[in-house]
Motif scaffolding. Sequence first.
Motif, PDB file in Angstrom:
ATOM      1  N   TRP A  63       0.815  -1.219   0.000  1.00 43.24           N
ATOM      2  CA  TRP A  63       0.000   0.000   0.000  1.00 43.24           C
ATOM      3  C   TRP A  63       0.845   1.265   0.000  1.00 43.24           C
ATOM      4  O   TRP A  63       0.371   2.337  -0.370  1.00 43.24           O
ATOM      5  CB  TRP A  63      -0.921   0.013   1.218  1.00 43.24           C
ATOM      6  N   SER A  64       2.081   1.160   0.425  1.00 41.89           N
ATOM      7  CA  SER A  64       2.902   2.363   0.613  1.00 41.89           C
ATOM      8  C   SER A  64       3.754   2.714  -0.610  1.00 41.89           C
ATOM      9  O   SER A  64       4.356   3.790  -0.642  1.00 41.89           O
ATOM     10  CB  SER A  64       3.835   2.171   1.812  1.00 41.89           C
ATOM     11  N   LYS A  65       3.826   1.841  -1.623  1.00 42.36           N
ATOM     12  CA  LYS A  65       4.799   2.037  -2.698  1.00 42.36           C
ATOM     13  C   LYS A  65       4.249   2.721  -3.945  1.00 42.36           C
ATOM     14  O   LYS A  65       4.975   3.001  -4.870  1.00 42.36           O
ATOM     15  CB  LYS A  65       5.432   0.694  -3.067  1.00 42.36           C
ATOM     16  N   LYS A  66       2.956   2.956  -3.987  1.00 45.99           N
ATOM     17  CA  LYS A  66       2.420   3.705  -5.115  1.00 45.99           C
ATOM     18  C   LYS A  66       1.084   4.309  -4.718  1.00 45.99           C
ATOM     19  O   LYS A  66       0.503   3.959  -3.691  1.00 45.99           O
ATOM     20  CB  LYS A  66       2.257   2.813  -6.345  1.00 45.99           C
ATOM     21  N   GLN A  67       0.619   5.193  -5.538  1.00 45.82           N
ATOM     22  CA  GLN A  67      -0.683   5.791  -5.282  1.00 45.82           C
ATOM     23  C   GLN A  67      -1.764   4.825  -5.763  1.00 45.82           C
ATOM     24  O   GLN A  67      -1.854   4.509  -6.950  1.00 45.82           O
ATOM     25  CB  GLN A  67      -0.825   7.138  -5.993  1.00 45.82           C
ATOM     26  N   TRP A  68      -2.602   4.395  -4.856  1.00 44.71           N
ATOM     27  CA  TRP A  68      -3.608   3.392  -5.183  1.00 44.71           C
ATOM     28  C   TRP A  68      -4.964   3.993  -5.521  1.00 44.71           C
ATOM     29  O   TRP A  68      -5.733   3.403  -6.274  1.00 44.71           O
ATOM     30  CB  TRP A  68      -3.768   2.416  -4.013  1.00 44.71           C
ATOM     31  N   SER A  70      -7.720   7.402  -6.381  1.00 40.21           N
ATOM     32  CA  SER A  70      -7.968   8.757  -6.857  1.00 40.21           C
ATOM     33  C   SER A  70      -8.428   9.612  -5.679  1.00 40.21           C
ATOM     34  O   SER A  70      -8.738   9.080  -4.608  1.00 40.21           O
ATOM     35  CB  SER A  70      -9.062   8.737  -7.933  1.00 40.21           C
ATOM     36  N   PRO A  71      -8.485  10.933  -5.845  1.00 39.93           N
ATOM     37  CA  PRO A  71      -8.993  11.782  -4.756  1.00 39.93           C
ATOM     38  C   PRO A  71     -10.407  11.419  -4.311  1.00 39.93           C
ATOM     39  O   PRO A  71     -10.817  11.761  -3.202  1.00 39.93           O
ATOM     40  CB  PRO A  71      -8.939  13.186  -5.362  1.00 39.93           C
ATOM     41  N   ASN A  73     -11.417   8.304  -3.964  1.00 39.77           N
ATOM     42  CA  ASN A  73     -11.328   6.969  -3.366  1.00 39.77           C
ATOM     43  C   ASN A  73     -11.640   5.826  -4.335  1.00 39.77           C
ATOM     44  O   ASN A  73     -12.009   4.726  -3.919  1.00 39.77           O
ATOM     45  CB  ASN A  73     -12.226   6.858  -2.129  1.00 39.77           C
ATOM     46  N   LEU A  76      -7.097   3.004  -8.663  1.00 41.88           N
ATOM     47  CA  LEU A  76      -6.590   3.375  -9.977  1.00 41.88           C
ATOM     48  C   LEU A  76      -6.233   2.163 -10.834  1.00 41.88           C
ATOM     49  O   LEU A  76      -6.355   2.202 -12.050  1.00 41.88           O
ATOM     50  CB  LEU A  76      -5.363   4.278  -9.817  1.00 41.88           C
TER      51      LEU A  76
END
Length: 333
Positions: A63-68, A70-71, A73, A76
């Motif tokens: 969960w910490s290594k990329k943006q999962w 969108s604003p 929720n 992606l």
Amino acid sequence: MLLREEFHSTRVRESKRGRERNSGVRAGRCLEINCEEDGSDRSLSHSADNKELVIFHRAGNDWSKKQWFSPKNVVLDKKAFLNEDVIVFVDPKSGNVTRSLGSKHFIMPHGIFVDHHDNIFVTDVALHQVLKFEVNKTEPSLVLGTKFEPGKDSAHFCKPTSVVVTAEDFIFVGDGYCNSRVLKFNKDGKFVGEFGKGSVKTGVPGSMNLVHDLTISHADRMIYVADRENGQIHVMTYKGNFTAVYSVPGNVYAIDYIPDIRAIAAVNISDTNSPAKVVLVNADSGEITGVYPTNDSDFTMPHALTYIHHIGIFLGEIASPFRIWKLSEIHKH
């Protein structure tokens, strides 16, 4: 799922502080049960007969290594389903894996609960859903929530965190990361009610910031709600009436009810610089009756907790080295 040698040989490493005894917990041991090095996480439950520890892990989706998200929720990457079995059954005494399931059904596993029929209920925060797997089935028989669609009505969750099921087969869902509420459904998935409200205000029953975990007292017909960011445990009846709120220093990540001593075991993390603790809270008064360990801690960011009768408390870590810890005895005072 990568398993260390210690797991296969069933050897355990006893904590340097494992011989401490205080307020109900003693003999902390580490079962070297490790998942993928990248992004492993643990949610824990157990079979109805207490013979299997059930692990719900995150495998390779860190969960910490990329943006999962969108604003709004929405996840992606809608193709990031985990190819391996992420529900793993383990003998709680030996550490031997007995079976597994769940491949290609999940993206971001979070919460798990095994009911009295041995049905498995799980939450996935990327799917915004709760899934039910019946005994020996590999496909879900019931799905709550709308796939990939966050929301706040009875047909939509927003990153649901947790689930418990009563003896009458009512399903309670902790819809925690966005909505800070608890929802109730019947066994067929029909919506029954919504309880609680989002708030950073502390000391008010039902006023919750982040619903992160649920546990249940079947005998008392009570649901206990871990309000992680507010550092509270809310007490709620099956009808959705909040009757009390108990304060725990720091954040409350996971809870489980221990009927043997009428206590709630809670994973407590005061801050990133303080060692994690297991706190015992009297289920009737909210009094903190014990803390384990009393000084330092070998735990690395525990995120999940379950109690197995006559065996002990099990903790699952969210950070490397992703261990399962066993606190081997609960005793009355």
